[in-house]
Design a protein around this motif. Structure first.
Motif, PDB file in Angstrom:
ATOM      1  N   VAL A  60       0.874  -1.170   0.000  1.00 49.70           N
ATOM      2  CA  VAL A  60       0.000   0.000   0.000  1.00 49.70           C
ATOM      3  C   VAL A  60       0.915   1.224   0.000  1.00 49.70           C
ATOM      4  CG1 VAL A  60      -1.797   1.269   1.224  1.00 49.70           C
ATOM      5  CG2 VAL A  60      -1.749  -1.232   1.330  1.00 49.70           C
ATOM      6  N   LEU A  61       0.776   2.056  -1.029  1.00 45.92           N
ATOM      7  CA  LEU A  61       1.635   3.233  -1.125  1.00 45.92           C
ATOM      8  C   LEU A  61       0.883   4.468  -0.643  1.00 45.92           C
ATOM      9  CD1 LEU A  61       3.069   2.669  -4.727  1.00 45.92           C
ATOM     10  CD2 LEU A  61       4.062   1.973  -2.552  1.00 45.92           C
ATOM     11  N   GLY A  62       1.607   5.556  -0.506  1.00 42.72           N
ATOM     12  CA  GLY A  62       0.981   6.816  -0.138  1.00 42.72           C
ATOM     13  C   GLY A  62       0.040   7.297  -1.231  1.00 42.72           C
ATOM     14  N   LYS A  63      -0.877   8.168  -0.846  1.00 37.93           N
ATOM     15  CA  LYS A  63      -1.884   8.640  -1.805  1.00 37.93           C
ATOM     16  C   LYS A  63      -1.240   9.579  -2.824  1.00 37.93           C
ATOM     17  CE  LYS A  63      -5.783   8.225   1.279  1.00 37.93           C
ATOM     18  NZ  LYS A  63      -7.159   8.613   1.499  1.00 37.93           N
ATOM     19  N   THR A  64      -1.908   9.701  -3.960  1.00 42.26           N
ATOM     20  CA  THR A  64      -1.470  10.672  -4.962  1.00 42.26           C
ATOM     21  C   THR A  64      -1.858  12.077  -4.497  1.00 42.26           C
ATOM     22  OG1 THR A  64      -3.568  10.676  -6.156  1.00 42.26           O
ATOM     23  CG2 THR A  64      -1.951   9.004  -6.801  1.00 42.26           C
ATOM     24  N   ALA A  65      -1.403  13.079  -5.247  1.00 41.22           N
ATOM     25  CA  ALA A  65      -1.738  14.468  -4.918  1.00 41.22           C
ATOM     26  C   ALA A  65      -3.251  14.702  -4.966  1.00 41.22           C
ATOM     27  CB  ALA A  65      -1.037  15.406  -5.897  1.00 41.22           C
ATOM     28  N   GLU A  66      -3.948  13.880  -5.783  1.00 43.62           N
ATOM     29  CA  GLU A  66      -5.412  14.010  -5.886  1.00 43.62           C
ATOM     30  C   GLU A  66      -6.131  13.199  -4.814  1.00 43.62           C
ATOM     31  OE1 GLU A  66      -3.629  12.885  -8.669  1.00 43.62           O
ATOM     32  OE2 GLU A  66      -3.369  14.915  -9.454  1.00 43.62           O
ATOM     33  N   GLY A  67      -5.366  12.559  -3.914  1.00 38.12           N
ATOM     34  CA  GLY A  67      -5.993  11.800  -2.831  1.00 38.12           C
ATOM     35  C   GLY A  67      -6.414  10.399  -3.217  1.00 38.12           C
ATOM     36  N   LEU A  68      -5.841   9.863  -4.307  1.00 41.47           N
ATOM     37  CA  LEU A  68      -6.194   8.512  -4.738  1.00 41.47           C
ATOM     38  C   LEU A  68      -5.287   7.490  -4.050  1.00 41.47           C
ATOM     39  CD1 LEU A  68      -6.623   9.154  -8.573  1.00 41.47           C
ATOM     40  CD2 LEU A  68      -8.421   8.974  -6.852  1.00 41.47           C
ATOM     41  N   ASN A  69      -5.876   6.365  -3.651  1.00 41.62           N
ATOM     42  CA  ASN A  69      -5.109   5.289  -3.045  1.00 41.62           C
ATOM     43  C   ASN A  69      -4.308   4.552  -4.112  1.00 41.62           C
ATOM     44  OD1 ASN A  69      -6.225   5.658  -0.416  1.00 41.62           O
ATOM     45  ND2 ASN A  69      -8.097   4.692  -1.132  1.00 41.62           N
ATOM     46  N   ARG A  70      -3.167   3.999  -3.706  1.00 41.63           N
ATOM     47  CA  ARG A  70      -2.305   3.291  -4.661  1.00 41.63           C
ATOM     48  C   ARG A  70      -1.869   1.962  -4.068  1.00 41.63           C
ATOM     49  NH1 ARG A  70       2.571   6.862  -6.344  1.00 41.63           N
ATOM     50  NH2 ARG A  70       2.832   7.060  -4.103  1.00 41.63           N
ATOM     51  N   TYR A  71      -1.872   0.948  -4.900  1.00 38.54           N
ATOM     52  CA  TYR A  71      -1.490  -0.392  -4.465  1.00 38.54           C
ATOM     53  C   TYR A  71      -0.615  -1.051  -5.535  1.00 38.54           C
ATOM     54  CZ  TYR A  71      -5.784   0.509  -1.806  1.00 38.54           C
ATOM     55  OH  TYR A  71      -6.756   1.084  -1.021  1.00 38.54           O
ATOM     56  N   ILE A  72       0.305  -1.892  -5.070  1.00 43.56           N
ATOM     57  CA  ILE A  72       1.101  -2.719  -5.987  1.00 43.56           C
ATOM     58  C   ILE A  72       0.926  -4.170  -5.560  1.00 43.56           C
ATOM     59  CG2 ILE A  72       3.380  -3.264  -6.890  1.00 43.56           C
ATOM     60  CD1 ILE A  72       4.277  -0.458  -6.224  1.00 43.56           C
ATOM     61  N   LEU A  73       0.656  -5.014  -6.561  1.00 42.80           N
ATOM     62  CA  LEU A  73       0.536  -6.452  -6.318  1.00 42.80           C
ATOM     63  C   LEU A  73       1.590  -7.160  -7.141  1.00 42.80           C
ATOM     64  CD1 LEU A  73      -3.178  -6.053  -6.893  1.00 42.80           C
ATOM     65  CD2 LEU A  73      -2.416  -7.185  -4.845  1.00 42.80           C
ATOM     66  N   PHE A  74       2.173  -8.194  -6.555  1.00 48.65           N
ATOM     67  CA  PHE A  74       3.242  -8.892  -7.273  1.00 48.65           C
ATOM     68  C   PHE A  74       3.153 -10.376  -7.001  1.00 48.65           C
ATOM     69  CE2 PHE A  74       7.398  -9.488  -9.115  1.00 48.65           C
ATOM     70  CZ  PHE A  74       7.941 -10.544  -8.398  1.00 48.65           C
ATOM     71  N   SER A  75       3.354 -11.147  -8.052  1.00 47.32           N
ATOM     72  CA  SER A  75       3.467 -12.593  -7.912  1.00 47.32           C
ATOM     73  C   SER A  75       4.673 -13.027  -8.724  1.00 47.32           C
ATOM     74  CB  SER A  75       2.184 -13.248  -8.436  1.00 47.32           C
ATOM     75  OG  SER A  75       2.402 -14.611  -8.681  1.00 47.32           O
ATOM     76  N   GLY A  76       5.612 -13.724  -8.051  1.00 46.94           N
ATOM     77  CA  GLY A  76       6.853 -14.079  -8.735  1.00 46.94           C
ATOM     78  C   GLY A  76       6.964 -15.556  -9.040  1.00 46.94           C
ATOM     79  N   GLY A  77       8.066 -15.898  -9.696  1.00 40.43           N
ATOM     80  CA  GLY A  77       8.281 -17.296 -10.070  1.00 40.43           C
ATOM     81  C   GLY A  77       8.537 -17.371 -11.561  1.00 40.43           C
ATOM     82  N   ARG A  78       8.244 -18.528 -12.144  1.00 41.59           N
ATOM     83  CA  ARG A  78       8.451 -18.699 -13.587  1.00 41.59           C
ATOM     84  C   ARG A  78       7.593 -17.685 -14.353  1.00 41.59           C
ATOM     85  NH1 ARG A  78       6.229 -21.221 -17.752  1.00 41.59           N
ATOM     86  NH2 ARG A  78       4.435 -21.811 -16.515  1.00 41.59           N
ATOM     87  N   ARG A  79       6.407 -17.406 -13.800  1.00 40.72           N
ATOM     88  CA  ARG A  79       5.511 -16.398 -14.373  1.00 40.72           C
ATOM     89  C   ARG A  79       5.421 -15.240 -13.383  1.00 40.72           C
ATOM     90  NH1 ARG A  79       0.920 -15.702 -17.837  1.00 40.72           N
ATOM     91  NH2 ARG A  79      -0.791 -14.679 -16.726  1.00 40.72           N
ATOM     92  N   THR A  80       5.910 -14.076 -13.818  1.00 41.94           N
ATOM     93  CA  THR A  80       5.933 -12.889 -12.943  1.00 41.94           C
ATOM     94  C   THR A  80       4.792 -11.964 -13.323  1.00 41.94           C
ATOM     95  OG1 THR A  80       8.333 -13.036 -12.766  1.00 41.94           O
ATOM     96  CG2 THR A  80       7.333 -10.919 -12.207  1.00 41.94           C
ATOM     97  N   VAL A  81       4.003 -11.598 -12.326  1.00 44.68           N
ATOM     98  CA  VAL A  81       2.871 -10.695 -12.563  1.00 44.68           C
ATOM     99  C   VAL A  81       3.029  -9.469 -11.668  1.00 44.68           C
ATOM    100  CG1 VAL A  81       0.361 -10.438 -12.497  1.00 44.68           C
ATOM    101  CG2 VAL A  81       1.364 -12.653 -13.065  1.00 44.68           C
ATOM    102  N   LEU A  82       2.971  -8.295 -12.267  1.00 40.67           N
ATOM    103  CA  LEU A  82       3.040  -7.044 -11.500  1.00 40.67           C
ATOM    104  C   LEU A  82       1.806  -6.230 -11.848  1.00 40.67           C
ATOM    105  CD1 LEU A  82       4.800  -5.023  -9.752  1.00 40.67           C
ATOM    106  CD2 LEU A  82       5.491  -4.041 -11.942  1.00 40.67           C
ATOM    107  N   ILE A  83       1.082  -5.818 -10.814  1.00 40.96           N
ATOM    108  CA  ILE A  83      -0.148  -5.045 -11.029  1.00 40.96           C
ATOM    109  C   ILE A  83      -0.077  -3.765 -10.207  1.00 40.96           C
ATOM    110  CG2 ILE A  83      -2.663  -4.993 -10.680  1.00 40.96           C
ATOM    111  CD1 ILE A  83      -2.686  -8.013 -11.094  1.00 40.96           C
ATOM    112  N   TYR A  84      -0.445  -2.640 -10.836  1.00 45.21           N
ATOM    113  CA  TYR A  84      -0.525  -1.365 -10.127  1.00 45.21           C
ATOM    114  C   TYR A  84      -1.965  -0.881 -10.191  1.00 45.21           C
ATOM    115  CZ  TYR A  84      -0.016   3.617  -9.143  1.00 45.21           C
ATOM    116  OH  TYR A  84      -0.150   4.870  -8.608  1.00 45.21           O
ATOM    117  N   LEU A  85      -2.508  -0.512  -9.028  1.00 44.90           N
ATOM    118  CA  LEU A  85      -3.890  -0.041  -8.962  1.00 44.90           C
ATOM    119  C   LEU A  85      -3.929   1.347  -8.341  1.00 44.90           C
ATOM    120  CD1 LEU A  85      -5.468  -3.268  -7.390  1.00 44.90           C
ATOM    121  CD2 LEU A  85      -5.442  -2.661  -9.813  1.00 44.90           C
ATOM    122  N   GLU A  86      -4.818   2.174  -8.858  1.00 43.90           N
ATOM    123  CA  GLU A  86      -4.951   3.528  -8.324  1.00 43.90           C
ATOM    124  C   GLU A  86      -6.433   3.886  -8.333  1.00 43.90           C
ATOM    125  OE1 GLU A  86      -1.813   6.443  -9.644  1.00 43.90           O
ATOM    126  OE2 GLU A  86      -3.595   7.517 -10.309  1.00 43.90           O
TER     127      GLU A  86
END
Lengths: 155, 141
Positions: free
Chosen positions: B101-127
């Motif tokens: 869970v990251l700090g909010k943007t200047a507009e007050g939006l929440n930010r999240y990063i999701l990650f799953s590693g291994g042979r298949r790597t998935v990175l997701i950013y949500l705002e």
């Protein structure tokens, strides 16, 4: 072009803009038409809000430019200095913010293939969230098992 | 002249704070890896995410490419330092799962990063406006 045709053209440009399909020239034309102030439809107002276009920049505006008061000139100079530094930080750092563009976007690159069908792109997103959900569930179960193991060990 | 200096310094401090808050190392990956044959990049912004209370969804998926997976993990490690909250799991010395869970943007939006590693790597950013409970609701059953 008369007023009616201009308004139709404006709405067409707004549609293209929110689909992410305007060229640079079309985007310039869109900004010019939005700044005009004659067109006040709901779509035009929404586009103005998204594109931060202020009404009143029409070439027909007849207000004479006013000289800013002293404090205003100082503030403007300060803002200009900050803008130059910000541009330097942004372009010079090599680490950009997330790409920010106004409006809607919906696309996916699957390898080298570009997918623009919104239904397909949403399916890709949902599949990735489902995949992440499974990993998150595994994590939660591992935590629970660890806590249970500690509890039994302590007894 | 003194007023100009004070104003400039104040505005500079604010700009740098905002810049530090909003710039992410993973951000570069979402543009660089577009069109890479070993990666998939997805971007959704706007009304399509309304049901999720989100404004922005960015993801990159890499399969069977240790080099690219390493780049993703390195960028993520830098951004993770700014995380306000985290869930992290390592397996075999490599990052296996992460939720930041990251700090909010200047507009007050929440930010999240999701990650799953291994042979298949998935990175997701949500705002977006979604709070932690909303994110958990579509992540954890």
């Amino acid at each position: 072009m008369d007023n009616n045709n201009n308004e139709k053209y404006l709405h067409r440009l707004i549609e293209l803009y929110f689909d992410g399909m305007t060229s640079l020239d079309e985007e310039r034309q869109l900004r010019r038409l939005l700044a005009d102030g004659r067109f006040r439809s709901a779509e035009a107002e929404e586009a103005r809000a998204v594109m931060c276009v202020a009404v009143g920049l029409s070439p027909t505006c007849s207000r004479k430019p006013r000289r800013l008061p002293a404090f205003g000139r100082v503030a403007a100079a300060a803002v200009a200095a900050v803008a130059v530094v910000s541009a330097g930080l942004y372009f010079g750092s090599g680490e950009k913010t997330l790409p920010v563009s106004k409006g809607q976007e919906c696309y996916a690159y699957v390898g080298t293939e570009l997918v623009r069908d919104p239904e397909v792109v949403m399916e890709i997103m949902q599949a990735q969230l489902a995949e992440m959900s499974e990993v998150a569930d595994d994590f939660s179960r591992d935590i629970e098992n660890t806590i249970l193991t500690i509890k039994y060990t302590e007894q | 002249m003194k007023r100009l200096i004070i104003l400039t310094l104040t505005a500079l401090c604010v700009t740098m704070a905002v810049s530090a808050q909003s710039s992410l190392h993973i951000g570069r990956l979402f543009t660089q890896l577009q069109g890479n044959p070993d990666a998939s990049v997805t971007c959704i912004r706007g009304g399509a995410l309304k049901d999720y209370k989100l404004n922005l969804f960015y993801s990159v998926v890499v399969e069977d490419n240790d080099g690219l997976s390493g780049q993703i993990e390195a960028a993520l490690a830098k951004d993770a330092r700014k995380a306000l909250d985290r869930e992290v799991q390592y397996r075999g010395g490599r990052l296996h799962y992460a939720f930041y869970v990251l700090g909010k943007t200047a507009e007050g939006l929440n930010r999240y990063i999701l990650f799953s590693g291994g042979r298949r790597t998935v990175l997701i950013y949500l705002e977006g406006r979604a709070d932690r409970s909303v994110i958990n609701s579509f992540l954890k059953k």
